[in-house]
Design a protein around this motif. Sequence first.
Motif, PDB file in Angstrom:
ATOM      1  N   LEU A   4       0.843  -1.200   0.000  1.00  0.00           N
ATOM      2  CA  LEU A   4       0.000   0.000   0.000  1.00  0.00           C
ATOM      3  C   LEU A   4       0.878   1.250   0.000  1.00  0.00           C
ATOM      4  O   LEU A   4       0.651   2.184  -0.776  1.00  0.00           O
ATOM      5  CB  LEU A   4      -0.935   0.004   1.214  1.00  0.00           C
ATOM      6  N   ALA A   5       1.899   1.270   0.834  1.00  0.00           N
ATOM      7  CA  ALA A   5       2.803   2.419   0.904  1.00  0.00           C
ATOM      8  C   ALA A   5       3.535   2.611  -0.420  1.00  0.00           C
ATOM      9  O   ALA A   5       3.637   3.741  -0.921  1.00  0.00           O
ATOM     10  CB  ALA A   5       3.802   2.227   2.046  1.00  0.00           C
ATOM     11  N   ILE A   6       4.023   1.531  -1.010  1.00  0.00           N
ATOM     12  CA  ILE A   6       4.716   1.633  -2.295  1.00  0.00           C
ATOM     13  C   ILE A   6       3.752   2.117  -3.377  1.00  0.00           C
ATOM     14  O   ILE A   6       4.114   2.943  -4.222  1.00  0.00           O
ATOM     15  CB  ILE A   6       5.389   0.297  -2.667  1.00  0.00           C
ATOM     16  N   GLY A   7       2.513   1.645  -3.338  1.00  0.00           N
ATOM     17  CA  GLY A   7       1.508   2.105  -4.289  1.00  0.00           C
ATOM     18  C   GLY A   7       1.230   3.595  -4.152  1.00  0.00           C
ATOM     19  O   GLY A   7       1.113   4.319  -5.152  1.00  0.00           O
ATOM     20  N   LEU A   8       1.140   4.089  -2.923  1.00  0.00           N
ATOM     21  CA  LEU A   8       0.919   5.529  -2.698  1.00  0.00           C
ATOM     22  C   LEU A   8       2.111   6.352  -3.179  1.00  0.00           C
ATOM     23  O   LEU A   8       1.934   7.440  -3.741  1.00  0.00           O
ATOM     24  CB  LEU A   8       0.632   5.791  -1.222  1.00  0.00           C
ATOM     25  N   ILE A   9       3.297   5.837  -2.979  1.00  0.00           N
ATOM     26  CA  ILE A   9       4.488   6.535  -3.466  1.00  0.00           C
ATOM     27  C   ILE A   9       4.467   6.597  -4.989  1.00  0.00           C
ATOM     28  O   ILE A   9       4.765   7.637  -5.583  1.00  0.00           O
ATOM     29  CB  ILE A   9       5.776   5.851  -2.948  1.00  0.00           C
ATOM     30  N   LYS A  10       4.104   5.495  -5.635  1.00  0.00           N
ATOM     31  CA  LYS A  10       4.015   5.475  -7.102  1.00  0.00           C
ATOM     32  C   LYS A  10       2.989   6.486  -7.592  1.00  0.00           C
ATOM     33  O   LYS A  10       3.230   7.180  -8.585  1.00  0.00           O
ATOM     34  CB  LYS A  10       3.651   4.076  -7.597  1.00  0.00           C
ATOM     35  N   LEU A  11       1.849   6.587  -6.915  1.00  0.00           N
ATOM     36  CA  LEU A  11       0.844   7.584  -7.292  1.00  0.00           C
ATOM     37  C   LEU A  11       1.398   8.994  -7.160  1.00  0.00           C
ATOM     38  O   LEU A  11       1.178   9.841  -8.030  1.00  0.00           O
ATOM     39  CB  LEU A  11      -0.417   7.426  -6.439  1.00  0.00           C
ATOM     40  N   TYR A  12       2.120   9.249  -6.092  1.00  0.00           N
ATOM     41  CA  TYR A  12       2.768  10.548  -5.920  1.00  0.00           C
ATOM     42  C   TYR A  12       3.730  10.820  -7.078  1.00  0.00           C
ATOM     43  O   TYR A  12       3.737  11.916  -7.651  1.00  0.00           O
ATOM     44  CB  TYR A  12       3.520  10.606  -4.583  1.00  0.00           C
ATOM     45  N   GLN A  13       4.553   9.832  -7.417  1.00  0.00           N
ATOM     46  CA  GLN A  13       5.543  10.016  -8.472  1.00  0.00           C
ATOM     47  C   GLN A  13       4.889  10.314  -9.819  1.00  0.00           C
ATOM     48  O   GLN A  13       5.397  11.115 -10.594  1.00  0.00           O
ATOM     49  CB  GLN A  13       6.428   8.774  -8.598  1.00  0.00           C
ATOM     50  N   ILE A  14       3.765   9.691 -10.080  1.00  0.00           N
ATOM     51  CA  ILE A  14       3.095   9.867 -11.369  1.00  0.00           C
ATOM     52  C   ILE A  14       2.291  11.165 -11.424  1.00  0.00           C
ATOM     53  O   ILE A  14       2.364  11.907 -12.400  1.00  0.00           O
ATOM     54  CB  ILE A  14       2.176   8.660 -11.659  1.00  0.00           C
ATOM     55  N   PHE A  15       1.510  11.439 -10.376  1.00  0.00           N
ATOM     56  CA  PHE A  15       0.540  12.522 -10.448  1.00  0.00           C
ATOM     57  C   PHE A  15       0.972  13.831  -9.778  1.00  0.00           C
ATOM     58  O   PHE A  15       0.588  14.902 -10.241  1.00  0.00           O
ATOM     59  CB  PHE A  15      -0.800  12.072  -9.858  1.00  0.00           C
ATOM     60  N   LEU A  16       1.721  13.792  -8.692  1.00  0.00           N
ATOM     61  CA  LEU A  16       2.076  15.023  -7.982  1.00  0.00           C
ATOM     62  C   LEU A  16       3.495  15.511  -8.254  1.00  0.00           C
ATOM     63  O   LEU A  16       3.724  16.716  -8.373  1.00  0.00           O
ATOM     64  CB  LEU A  16       1.880  14.846  -6.476  1.00  0.00           C
ATOM     65  N   SER A  17       4.425  14.609  -8.321  1.00  0.00           N
ATOM     66  CA  SER A  17       5.820  14.991  -8.493  1.00  0.00           C
ATOM     67  C   SER A  17       6.065  15.901  -9.701  1.00  0.00           C
ATOM     68  O   SER A  17       6.826  16.862  -9.593  1.00  0.00           O
ATOM     69  CB  SER A  17       6.701  13.746  -8.581  1.00  0.00           C
ATOM     70  N   PRO A  18       5.433  15.659 -10.857  1.00  0.00           N
ATOM     71  CA  PRO A  18       5.671  16.563 -11.992  1.00  0.00           C
ATOM     72  C   PRO A  18       5.245  18.009 -11.718  1.00  0.00           C
ATOM     73  O   PRO A  18       5.811  18.942 -12.291  1.00  0.00           O
ATOM     74  CB  PRO A  18       4.822  15.968 -13.114  1.00  0.00           C
ATOM     75  N   PHE A  19       4.281  18.216 -10.826  1.00  0.00           N
ATOM     76  CA  PHE A  19       3.808  19.563 -10.529  1.00  0.00           C
ATOM     77  C   PHE A  19       4.581  20.214  -9.385  1.00  0.00           C
ATOM     78  O   PHE A  19       4.662  21.428  -9.300  1.00  0.00           O
ATOM     79  CB  PHE A  19       2.312  19.546 -10.191  1.00  0.00           C
ATOM     80  N   GLN A  27      20.313  12.046  -4.983  1.00  0.00           N
ATOM     81  CA  GLN A  27      20.072  10.973  -5.933  1.00  0.00           C
ATOM     82  C   GLN A  27      20.228   9.682  -5.167  1.00  0.00           C
ATOM     83  O   GLN A  27      21.234   9.509  -4.486  1.00  0.00           O
ATOM     84  CB  GLN A  27      21.069  11.019  -7.101  1.00  0.00           C
ATOM     85  N   PRO A  28      19.300   8.784  -5.185  1.00  0.00           N
ATOM     86  CA  PRO A  28      17.992   8.872  -5.820  1.00  0.00           C
ATOM     87  C   PRO A  28      17.085   9.868  -5.099  1.00  0.00           C
ATOM     88  O   PRO A  28      17.372  10.273  -3.974  1.00  0.00           O
ATOM     89  CB  PRO A  28      17.450   7.453  -5.720  1.00  0.00           C
ATOM     90  N   THR A  29      15.984  10.216  -5.734  1.00  0.00           N
ATOM     91  CA  THR A  29      15.050  11.171  -5.141  1.00  0.00           C
ATOM     92  C   THR A  29      14.486  10.604  -3.840  1.00  0.00           C
ATOM     93  O   THR A  29      14.560   9.401  -3.582  1.00  0.00           O
ATOM     94  CB  THR A  29      13.883  11.461  -6.093  1.00  0.00           C
ATOM     95  N   CYS A  30      13.900  11.471  -3.022  1.00  0.00           N
ATOM     96  CA  CYS A  30      13.350  11.039  -1.732  1.00  0.00           C
ATOM     97  C   CYS A  30      12.250   9.991  -1.910  1.00  0.00           C
ATOM     98  O   CYS A  30      12.183   9.033  -1.149  1.00  0.00           O
ATOM     99  CB  CYS A  30      12.827  12.236  -0.947  1.00  0.00           C
ATOM    100  N   SER A  31      11.400  10.170  -2.902  1.00  0.00           N
ATOM    101  CA  SER A  31      10.320   9.197  -3.098  1.00  0.00           C
ATOM    102  C   SER A  31      10.884   7.850  -3.552  1.00  0.00           C
ATOM    103  O   SER A  31      10.442   6.796  -3.089  1.00  0.00           O
ATOM    104  CB  SER A  31       9.279   9.716  -4.088  1.00  0.00           C
ATOM    105  N   ARG A  32      11.865   7.865  -4.428  1.00  0.00           N
ATOM    106  CA  ARG A  32      12.485   6.617  -4.881  1.00  0.00           C
ATOM    107  C   ARG A  32      13.236   5.959  -3.731  1.00  0.00           C
ATOM    108  O   ARG A  32      13.209   4.741  -3.568  1.00  0.00           O
ATOM    109  CB  ARG A  32      13.432   6.909  -6.051  1.00  0.00           C
ATOM    110  N   TYR A  33      13.923   6.744  -2.919  1.00  0.00           N
ATOM    111  CA  TYR A  33      14.644   6.236  -1.751  1.00  0.00           C
ATOM    112  C   TYR A  33      13.672   5.540  -0.799  1.00  0.00           C
ATOM    113  O   TYR A  33      13.923   4.423  -0.342  1.00  0.00           O
ATOM    114  CB  TYR A  33      15.345   7.401  -1.055  1.00  0.00           C
ATOM    115  N   THR A  34      12.559   6.220  -0.495  1.00  0.00           N
ATOM    116  CA  THR A  34      11.575   5.663   0.434  1.00  0.00           C
ATOM    117  C   THR A  34      10.958   4.394  -0.132  1.00  0.00           C
ATOM    118  O   THR A  34      10.789   3.402   0.592  1.00  0.00           O
ATOM    119  CB  THR A  34      10.496   6.710   0.750  1.00  0.00           C
TER     120      THR A  34
END
Length: 102
Positions: A4-19, A27-34
Amino acid sequence: MKYLAIGLIKLYQIFLSPFVGRACRYQPTCSRYTEEAIGRFGFWAGGWMGLARIMRCHPLGHSGFDPVPERLPQGSVWYKPWTYGLWGGDHIDPATKLGPRR
């Protein structure tokens, strides 16, 4: 919880991170590290490792190449969750730091 946590991180990376912007200090980014820390060490330990990384990511903080450790830090235990994280930037190789050298 791990997935669930990895899925939420993936959603962040796809939908929020670009904005939010892609001006990462590490490197790696905080979301990728987590994501990698949770995948490797589980939700509890990996989540605390990710939180420590996010907390040290600020304008006055360190920068550079900071991969997820191969093993948990020595002395880390579940009932002292703060012992999982590397809260300072002293472990980062100075040769990989971004910006002015300290």
